[in-house]
Design an enzyme around this catalytic site. Sequence first.
Site, PDB file in Angstrom:
ATOM      1  CG  ASP A 129      -1.858   1.195   1.266  1.00  0.00           C
ATOM      2  OD1 ASP A 129      -2.986   1.077   0.756  1.00  0.00           O
ATOM      3  OD2 ASP A 129      -1.455   2.243   1.801  1.00  0.00           O
TER       4      ASP A 129
ATOM      5  CG  PHE B 221      -4.594   3.423  -2.391  1.00  0.00           C
ATOM      6  CD1 PHE B 221      -5.786   4.095  -2.601  1.00  0.00           C
ATOM      7  CD2 PHE B 221      -3.407   4.128  -2.501  1.00  0.00           C
ATOM      8  CE1 PHE B 221      -5.803   5.446  -2.929  1.00  0.00           C
ATOM      9  CE2 PHE B 221      -3.411   5.478  -2.829  1.00  0.00           C
ATOM     10  CZ  PHE B 221      -4.615   6.137  -3.039  1.00  0.00           C
ATOM     11  CG  ASP B 222      -3.394  -2.979   1.247  1.00  0.00           C
ATOM     12  OD1 ASP B 222      -3.332  -3.518   0.131  1.00  0.00           O
ATOM     13  OD2 ASP B 222      -2.436  -2.932   2.032  1.00  0.00           O
ATOM     14  CB  VAL B 223      -9.238  -0.146   3.187  1.00  0.00           C
ATOM     15  CG1 VAL B 223     -10.724  -0.078   3.488  1.00  0.00           C
ATOM     16  CG2 VAL B 223      -8.462  -0.506   4.455  1.00  0.00           C
TER      17      VAL B 223
ATOM     18  N   GLY C  98      -9.833  -3.912  -1.333  1.00  0.00           N
ATOM     19  CA  GLY C  98     -10.666  -4.944  -0.733  1.00  0.00           C
ATOM     20  C   GLY C  98     -12.137  -4.697  -0.982  1.00  0.00           C
TER      21      GLY C  98
END
Length: 403
Positions: free
Chosen positions: A150, A178-180, A183
């Site tokens: 991220d 950006f990971d969230v 997801g």
Amino acid sequence: MEMPTESAAPGGGGGPLSGLLVADFSRVLAGPYATMLLADLGAEVVKVESPGGDETRTWMPPTRGETSTYYLGVNRNKRSIALDLRAEDDALAARELAHRADVVIENFKPGALAKYGLDHRSVAARNPGVVYASISGFGPGAGRHVPGYDLMVQAISGLMSLTGDPEGEPYRAGISVFDVMAGNHATIGILAALRHRDATGEGQHVEVNLLSSALSGLVNHSSAYVAGGTVPYRMGNAHPSVFPYEPFPTADRDLIVAAANDGQFRRLCEVLGIPETADDPRFARNQDRTARREELRPLLVEQLAAQGAAEWFDALVAAGVPAAPINTIDQGFATAERFGLDPVVEVGEGERAVPMARHPITFSATPARYELPPPELDEHGPELRKWLTAPRAPRTTEEDARD
């Protein structure tokens, strides 16, 4: 354990996704967050870990007991099985799980699972109805070799160029934003593909990458460049197109004021005791206020110094002016409690119960479930291995029609 259908895994509960089996070959954050959302809504999620476990098990402090709170935060309602894909028996079990699953999700480097027969083409050959979701950093093309972290994406996407003091250094966001986001995008893609499967019986490959999620998630800044040819720059907490829309000092701590239209600005001036400011032609329209922010800001700061942030928050919100004190995380949860949002739930029972943030979506008929605490490594391995090596149960008419 004898199961009623070939896809049903041991356990399971109610919810809108009840009956769906998700084989989760992801780790760290983006994939596990997506599969936790699916599990909350009733899907049976089997978390496949290497013998060493998900990396986030070791990301500490902070901890709850001896367990990483990072790991706990995205892994409830799942069952864990530890499989070494380099060992043939374990690879066979992993393939069997993928062949029985409704959804497979993975975040290995693109192409890395092909040698184990767990890539989309191999899995779909035996399980044509599968929805196979891949999450990567930079997609399966020329960026496939680049690790997908991220922080790297925050830098490469341009987000960090927008974050921080205009005269200071770039900053990352306080979370792996950006990971969230990826997801969430993976979850949307999976649900859309399942809807397509319901209509056609066909599975498909859903691909999400962090950089594309980032460029989409930069919204107005992306549009400024793509549609307007303007490269946005770092403005600290200021907004490029709206004023007042930033923190302001009060008698005790900073307060966000977000008067984003002319009516809100007029009400702000009334609450602050300077109604004449809203009639000043220098500040009458948003574009005027934005162009003359350095003239307007001292007038607002002078008035806000009379009270603390909590008092102004109540007064401004009562008048219909968006405002918010800048809280710490504990104050944020306390505010959610005050608003009746019940932000904390207990997952599991007894000594294993873990307090966690509530699922973000409320359903009137099919609420999220909070049955299983985040699993210990290979906690459900024995029962899952027994199930995966047992003969498959007879297929249902619905499954035959799907394939």
